[in-house]
Motif scaffolding. Sequence first.
Motif, PDB file in Angstrom:
ATOM      1  N   LEU A   1       0.460  -1.322  -0.241  1.00 51.57           N
ATOM      2  CA  LEU A   1       0.070  -0.054  -0.116  1.00 51.57           C
ATOM      3  C   LEU A   1       0.755   1.284   0.054  1.00 51.57           C
ATOM      4  O   LEU A   1       1.890   0.971  -0.015  1.00 51.57           O
ATOM      5  CB  LEU A   1      -0.641  -0.357   1.060  1.00 51.57           C
ATOM      6  CG  LEU A   1      -1.899  -1.357   1.121  1.00 51.57           C
ATOM      7  CD1 LEU A   1      -2.690  -0.886   2.886  1.00 51.57           C
ATOM      8  CD2 LEU A   1      -2.559  -0.841   0.114  1.00 51.57           C
TER       9      LEU A   1
ATOM     10  N   GLU B   1      -2.321   5.145   2.518  1.00 49.34           N
ATOM     11  CA  GLU B   1      -3.409   4.286   2.701  1.00 49.34           C
ATOM     12  C   GLU B   1      -2.661   3.478   3.661  1.00 49.34           C
ATOM     13  O   GLU B   1      -3.797   2.351   5.115  1.00 49.34           O
ATOM     14  CB  GLU B   1      -3.203   3.695   1.232  1.00 49.34           C
ATOM     15  CG  GLU B   1      -3.639   3.863   0.366  1.00 49.34           C
ATOM     16  CD  GLU B   1      -3.357   2.968  -1.371  1.00 49.34           C
ATOM     17  OE1 GLU B   1      -4.312   2.891  -1.589  1.00 49.34           O
ATOM     18  OE2 GLU B   1      -2.779   2.011  -1.027  1.00 49.34           O
TER      19      GLU B   1
ATOM     20  N   ASP C   1      -4.109   5.242   7.233  1.00 52.40           N
ATOM     21  CA  ASP C   1      -5.681   4.775   7.089  1.00 52.40           C
ATOM     22  C   ASP C   1      -6.027   3.211   7.631  1.00 52.40           C
ATOM     23  O   ASP C   1      -6.651   3.566   8.708  1.00 52.40           O
ATOM     24  CB  ASP C   1      -6.240   5.191   5.414  1.00 52.40           C
ATOM     25  CG  ASP C   1      -6.254   6.454   5.400  1.00 52.40           C
ATOM     26  OD1 ASP C   1      -6.126   7.735   6.013  1.00 52.40           O
ATOM     27  OD2 ASP C   1      -6.218   6.797   4.292  1.00 52.40           O
TER      28      ASP C   1
END
Length: 291
Positions: free
Chosen positions: A154, A158, A161
């Motif tokens: 990722l 990302e 998150d």
Amino acid sequence: MRLLNRSAGRLSRHRRGPLAGVVLLLLGLVLTGTMYAAFAPAQAGSAESDAEQIAKGRELFLVGCAYCHGQNGEGIQTVREDTQFGPPLVGVGAAAVDFQVGTGRMPMVQPGQQAEDKPRVYDDEEIEALSAYVASLGPGPAIPEPDDYSIADLTEEEQEDAIVRGGQIFLTNCTACHNFNGSGGAMPNGGYAPALHETDPKYIYEAMLTGPQQMPNFSNGNLAPDEKRDVINYLLSLREQPEYGGFALGGLGPVSEGLFAWLVGIGSLVGFAVWIAAHTTRSTKKKGTAA
């Protein structure tokens, strides 16, 4: 030119003739047979290897596991038939075996309230064989791959998150047992939730997937694979955070902090007060004697 035209005409007539279809069919059969000969032996060898691995796993199972779980993984009850030496293993899947045996919880020395995390008895090949045998008893969760719990592919945003989502899921579903910091805690009936600071990510995933002992089962229907991945990476992020407050006290929260405050903080004050009182008394006696 006439000769070339005649040759082309003869070839065209042969292509349209009935033998052309037969030739194409033969070529197709030869090509299919060649491809089958190239790939079929590998498939047969793989099936044979799986059968051998399952057979090896059964031998290990009969020696180390059948006493509690039965010769066919059906489980064994006590004489009173209200408790079990070992639960049935049909349908638990390879992931449950990999977790229990890989962390050393199984085989147990003797049946007890909770299996302890200890050095494992079997090596990697034996664990794979045991997992394959138990998986052959009935369909169940498979052993996860590294990609299932890694966020390395990722982007940086990302990943952040994912860690935030994992923290929200963990704080909602897991802190009651494992503490907000993943430090573990006591459970009813003599059990406990283990600390997660040094647990391998694969075993955390398998624990959520299979629900060992008193832990709830977070199957893929209850907690999606991506959500399990996020929880794991939240826990991994906790290992990298410094303790800004100084003494972490195990990260167990207000209980350990309050105990430390009473024993060390207030205890020190009480001890200092007693010392002052004793010193004052000695000083008074000396003055009275001199008078």
